[in-house]
Design a protein around this motif. Structure first.
Motif, PDB file in Angstrom:
ATOM      1  N   PRO A 283      -5.732  -5.136   2.735  1.00 47.34           N
ATOM      2  CA  PRO A 283      -4.535  -4.284   2.659  1.00 47.34           C
ATOM      3  C   PRO A 283      -4.092  -3.931   1.252  1.00 47.34           C
ATOM      4  N   TRP A 284      -4.500  -4.751   0.266  1.00 46.29           N
ATOM      5  CA  TRP A 284      -4.025  -4.501  -1.093  1.00 46.29           C
ATOM      6  C   TRP A 284      -5.006  -3.682  -1.930  1.00 46.29           C
ATOM      7  N   SER A 285      -6.098  -3.221  -1.336  1.00 45.88           N
ATOM      8  CA  SER A 285      -6.975  -2.313  -2.081  1.00 45.88           C
ATOM      9  C   SER A 285      -6.289  -0.963  -2.204  1.00 45.88           C
ATOM     10  N   GLY A 286      -6.665  -0.210  -3.216  1.00 47.35           N
ATOM     11  CA  GLY A 286      -6.054   1.095  -3.415  1.00 47.35           C
ATOM     12  C   GLY A 286      -6.277   2.021  -2.239  1.00 47.35           C
ATOM     13  N   THR A 287      -7.442   1.926  -1.600  1.00 42.51           N
ATOM     14  CA  THR A 287      -7.751   2.793  -0.470  1.00 42.51           C
ATOM     15  C   THR A 287      -6.853   2.480   0.720  1.00 42.51           C
ATOM     16  N   SER A 288      -6.752   1.194   1.068  1.00 44.86           N
ATOM     17  CA  SER A 288      -5.890   0.804   2.185  1.00 44.86           C
ATOM     18  C   SER A 288      -4.434   1.142   1.891  1.00 44.86           C
ATOM     19  N   ALA A 289      -4.041   0.962   0.640  1.00 44.57           N
ATOM     20  CA  ALA A 289      -2.652   1.274   0.272  1.00 44.57           C
ATOM     21  C   ALA A 289      -2.341   2.746   0.510  1.00 44.57           C
ATOM     22  N   ARG A 290      -3.313   3.607   0.236  1.00 47.02           N
ATOM     23  CA  ARG A 290      -3.116   5.038   0.488  1.00 47.02           C
ATOM     24  C   ARG A 290      -2.935   5.300   1.988  1.00 47.02           C
ATOM     25  N   ALA A 291      -3.799   4.667   2.793  1.00 46.94           N
ATOM     26  CA  ALA A 291      -3.708   4.869   4.241  1.00 46.94           C
ATOM     27  C   ALA A 291      -2.384   4.342   4.782  1.00 46.94           C
ATOM     28  N   ILE A 292      -1.962   3.172   4.291  1.00 47.63           N
ATOM     29  CA  ILE A 292      -0.705   2.577   4.748  1.00 47.63           C
ATOM     30  C   ILE A 292       0.476   3.483   4.411  1.00 47.63           C
ATOM     31  N   SER A 293       0.476   3.993   3.185  1.00 49.53           N
ATOM     32  CA  SER A 293       1.599   4.828   2.758  1.00 49.53           C
ATOM     33  C   SER A 293       1.600   6.169   3.483  1.00 49.53           C
ATOM     34  N   THR A 294       0.428   6.741   3.723  1.00 49.87           N
ATOM     35  CA  THR A 294       0.346   8.028   4.407  1.00 49.87           C
ATOM     36  C   THR A 294       0.830   7.931   5.853  1.00 49.87           C
ATOM     37  N   LEU A 295       0.434   6.839   6.524  1.00 51.25           N
ATOM     38  CA  LEU A 295       0.779   6.681   7.937  1.00 51.25           C
ATOM     39  C   LEU A 295       2.113   5.969   8.132  1.00 51.25           C
ATOM     40  N   LYS A 296       2.752   5.601   7.015  1.00 49.74           N
ATOM     41  CA  LYS A 296       4.070   4.952   7.063  1.00 49.74           C
ATOM     42  C   LYS A 296       4.061   3.735   7.993  1.00 49.74           C
ATOM     43  N   THR A 297       3.074   2.878   7.807  1.00 46.50           N
ATOM     44  CA  THR A 297       2.940   1.683   8.617  1.00 46.50           C
ATOM     45  C   THR A 297       2.900   0.466   7.710  1.00 46.50           C
ATOM     46  N   ASP A 298       2.513  -0.684   8.243  1.00 44.97           N
ATOM     47  CA  ASP A 298       2.380  -1.864   7.397  1.00 44.97           C
ATOM     48  C   ASP A 298       0.968  -2.405   7.488  1.00 44.97           C
ATOM     49  N   ALA A 299       0.680  -3.373   6.632  1.00 46.20           N
ATOM     50  CA  ALA A 299      -0.682  -3.891   6.510  1.00 46.20           C
ATOM     51  C   ALA A 299      -1.160  -4.524   7.813  1.00 46.20           C
ATOM     52  N   THR A 300      -0.270  -5.221   8.515  1.00 48.41           N
ATOM     53  CA  THR A 300      -0.669  -5.940   9.725  1.00 48.41           C
ATOM     54  C   THR A 300      -1.197  -4.991  10.795  1.00 48.41           C
ATOM     55  N   GLN A 301      -0.507  -3.881  11.016  1.00 57.55           N
ATOM     56  CA  GLN A 301      -0.905  -2.951  12.074  1.00 57.55           C
ATOM     57  C   GLN A 301      -2.194  -2.209  11.759  1.00 57.55           C
ATOM     58  N   LEU A 302      -2.441  -1.962  10.489  1.00 54.81           N
ATOM     59  CA  LEU A 302      -3.632  -1.202  10.108  1.00 54.81           C
ATOM     60  C   LEU A 302      -4.830  -2.115   9.875  1.00 54.81           C
ATOM     61  N   PHE A 303      -4.584  -3.299   9.316  1.00 53.54           N
ATOM     62  CA  PHE A 303      -5.667  -4.189   8.892  1.00 53.54           C
ATOM     63  C   PHE A 303      -6.145  -5.109  10.015  1.00 53.54           C
ATOM     64  N   ASN A 304      -5.233  -5.788  10.690  1.00 53.66           N
ATOM     65  CA  ASN A 304      -5.627  -6.812  11.662  1.00 53.66           C
ATOM     66  C   ASN A 304      -6.570  -6.317  12.752  1.00 53.66           C
ATOM     67  N   PRO A 305      -6.332  -5.141  13.364  1.00 52.55           N
ATOM     68  CA  PRO A 305      -7.269  -4.682  14.396  1.00 52.55           C
ATOM     69  C   PRO A 305      -8.675  -4.409  13.859  1.00 52.55           C
TER      70      PRO A 305
ATOM     71  N   ASP B   4      -7.578  10.082  -2.873  1.00 50.22           N
ATOM     72  CA  ASP B   4      -6.287  10.773  -2.862  1.00 50.22           C
ATOM     73  C   ASP B   4      -6.362  12.040  -2.015  1.00 50.22           C
ATOM     74  N   ALA B   5      -7.426  12.813  -2.201  1.00 52.47           N
ATOM     75  CA  ALA B   5      -7.568  14.054  -1.448  1.00 52.47           C
ATOM     76  C   ALA B   5      -7.685  13.772   0.044  1.00 52.47           C
ATOM     77  N   TYR B   6      -8.430  12.738   0.391  1.00 51.66           N
ATOM     78  CA  TYR B   6      -8.674  12.453   1.810  1.00 51.66           C
ATOM     79  C   TYR B   6      -7.442  11.856   2.498  1.00 51.66           C
ATOM     80  N   TYR B   7      -6.886  10.805   1.886  1.00 50.54           N
ATOM     81  CA  TYR B   7      -5.793  10.093   2.560  1.00 50.54           C
ATOM     82  C   TYR B   7      -4.457  10.810   2.455  1.00 50.54           C
ATOM     83  N   PHE B   8      -4.280  11.595   1.407  1.00 51.79           N
ATOM     84  CA  PHE B   8      -3.032  12.333   1.279  1.00 51.79           C
ATOM     85  C   PHE B   8      -3.148  13.764   1.789  1.00 51.79           C
ATOM     86  N   GLY B   9      -4.394  14.246   1.964  1.00 52.08           N
ATOM     87  CA  GLY B   9      -4.586  15.618   2.394  1.00 52.08           C
ATOM     88  C   GLY B   9      -5.147  15.765   3.791  1.00 52.08           C
ATOM     89  N   VAL B  10      -6.164  14.963   4.128  1.00 50.14           N
ATOM     90  CA  VAL B  10      -6.862  15.117   5.404  1.00 50.14           C
ATOM     91  C   VAL B  10      -6.270  14.223   6.496  1.00 50.14           C
TER      92      VAL B  10
END
Length: 431
Positions: free
Chosen positions: A155-177, A344-350
């Motif tokens: 969850p603390w990698s830059g890539t995961s952080a982008r996904a978390i911030s874009t989807l307005k979620t938290d690390a547990t919901q995105l990472f654990n599954p 940045d282009a993918y997670y903030f744009g796509v």
């Protein structure tokens, strides 16, 4: 009109950062601001959208800052040194053990989510061994590239952080599954390492080797080592990971406290704390500032309803009978997308468009985030020409980027396919 301006915003953003006309932070702020003005929103309305966006990503920005600080402190203190020394003692002169050991060490070191730091640490430990044993250095760059992939979903990698911030979620919901998929990816990487190792052992045989990892440490690195605190640091890190997995404490709060505690325990003297903060402060600032700038981008696109309009346009283009395939298609195309889009282009744009489209069809938008993380700038970043750390990797391994890509690309795509299959079987994403 809003749909057109939304696609124009993303297209212009992609063009500017891919062509390197603007920095990511500048483009994230200025492009949506200009488009928002063209859409007829007042400066006050845009200001409120920006503030709302920044509030949404603030926990992620804090998480990233202190997670990098924590693991950087542990690396400086030498928490992983005994593991490095043990691996080197174990591999001796066997190419098979060297290559599998490279994979294991890379995965351990990459727990901090920092590709640049991982490449420097692993290369400093193993490049002399590869040279002495005459192992193909494309194997070194390739196995290191593969090994960081599954672990880059932390969850603390830059890539995961982008996904978390874009989807307005938290690390547990995105990472654990995605944990079963990560485990499957790790298993695949170890299989590939074993495969390469067998081939190199057959080609080279087993020879004697004497080499010390500590000979490669600089004077400052040696001064910052804290071997007497190894078990304290180890227990602190295990406790941190368990707490993170269980979700007992909000992740940003957890890392704020853990980062401060780790820094104080290992470096109680102010001058030593300042050394650590100065050496890692630039990376921390650059990544965290990008996250807050992303809040501006997502805040304007969301508040102006541009994302909703774009999603509606896409929904009209997708046959309803094929909509359920959207997460799977996102996962399968995620690794090759690393060659076309920066994170940045993918997670903030796509991703925002894909997630909103998924919502229109009754699909959990978090599945899009989990699917994207199975390859896009996780498995894909060490082969992409769009990331600086890729050039660091091939430079340290002393190989050509084209040769590196040709050698490892199919195996990296294999990692994403294995992880996608695991994600489908365990319900992280659905057909």
């Amino acid at each position: 009109m809003l749909s057109f301006l939304g696609f124009a915003t993303i297209s212009l953003f992609l063009a500017l950062i891919i062509s390197k006309r603007l920095s990511v932070v500048t483009a994230l702020v200025l492009v949506p601001l200009v488009m928002g003005l063209l859409a007829g929103f007042s400066p006050k309305e845009l200001g409120e959208m920006i503030l709302a966006g920044i509030k949404q990503v603030a926990p992620t920005g804090i998480l990233l800052m202190f997670a990098v600080l924590y693991f950087a402190t542990m690396l400086d203190a030498g928490l992983f040194d005994p593991i490095i020394a043990g691996i080197i003692r174990y591999v001796k002169g066997d190419p098979l053990k060297v290559i599998v050991g490279t994979a294991i060490l890379t995965m351990i070191v990459h727990l901090d989510g920092d590709g640049t730091a991982t490449f420097m640490i692993v290369m400093s430990a193993f490049l002399p061994i590869y040279k002495q044993l005459k192992i193909n250095r494309l194997v070194l760059s390739g196995i290191v590239a593969l090994s960081v992939g599954p672990l880059h979903l932390v969850p603390w990698s830059g890539t995961s952080a982008r996904a978390i911030s874009t989807l307005k979620t938290d690390a547990t919901q995105l990472f654990n599954p995605n944990i079963p998929a990560i485990i499957a990816g790790v298993g695949w990487v170890l299989f590939v390492a074993y495969w390469f190792g067998q081939k190199e052992r057959k080609r080279l045989g087993i020879t004697d080797l004497t080499y010390s990892h500590h000979e490669n440490l600089t004077e400052q690195q040696q001064q910052l080592r804290r071997p007497k605190l190894f078990w304290i640091n180890a227990l602190l890190t295990i406790g941190l990971i368990v707490t993170l997995m269980k979700g007992w404490v909000p992740t940003p709060a957890l890392f704020v406290v853990a980062g401060a505690v780790a820094l104080f325990i290992n470096y109680p003297r102010l001058p030593d704390q300042q050394k650590v903060l100065r050496s890692h402060g630039n990376n921390i600032f650059m990544v965290s500032s990008m996250i807050f700038a992303a809040g501006v981008f997502s805040g304007i696109l969301t508040g102006s309803k541009m994302i909703d309009a774009m999603a509606t346009s896409l929904v009209s283009l997708i046959p309803e009978q094929h909509a359920a395939w959207l997460p799977t298609l996102t996962a399968i195309t995620s690794m090759p997308a690393s060659l076309l889009f920066t994170p940045d282009a993918y997670y903030f744009g796509v991703v925002p468009i894909l997630s909103q489209t998924a919502t229109q069809f009754g699909i959990d938008p978090l599945e899009i985030g989990r699917a994207a993380l199975l390859g896009q700038m996780t498995v894909g970043f060490p082969v992409s020409p769009l990331t600086a750390s890729t050039f660091l990797l091939v430079g340290l391994a002393e190989v050509d980027l084209g040769d590196h890509q040709k050698f490892i690309l199919k195996w990296a795509f294999g990692t994403t396919l294995v992880m996608t299959l695991a994600a489908l079987l365990t319900g992280s994403i659905h057909l």
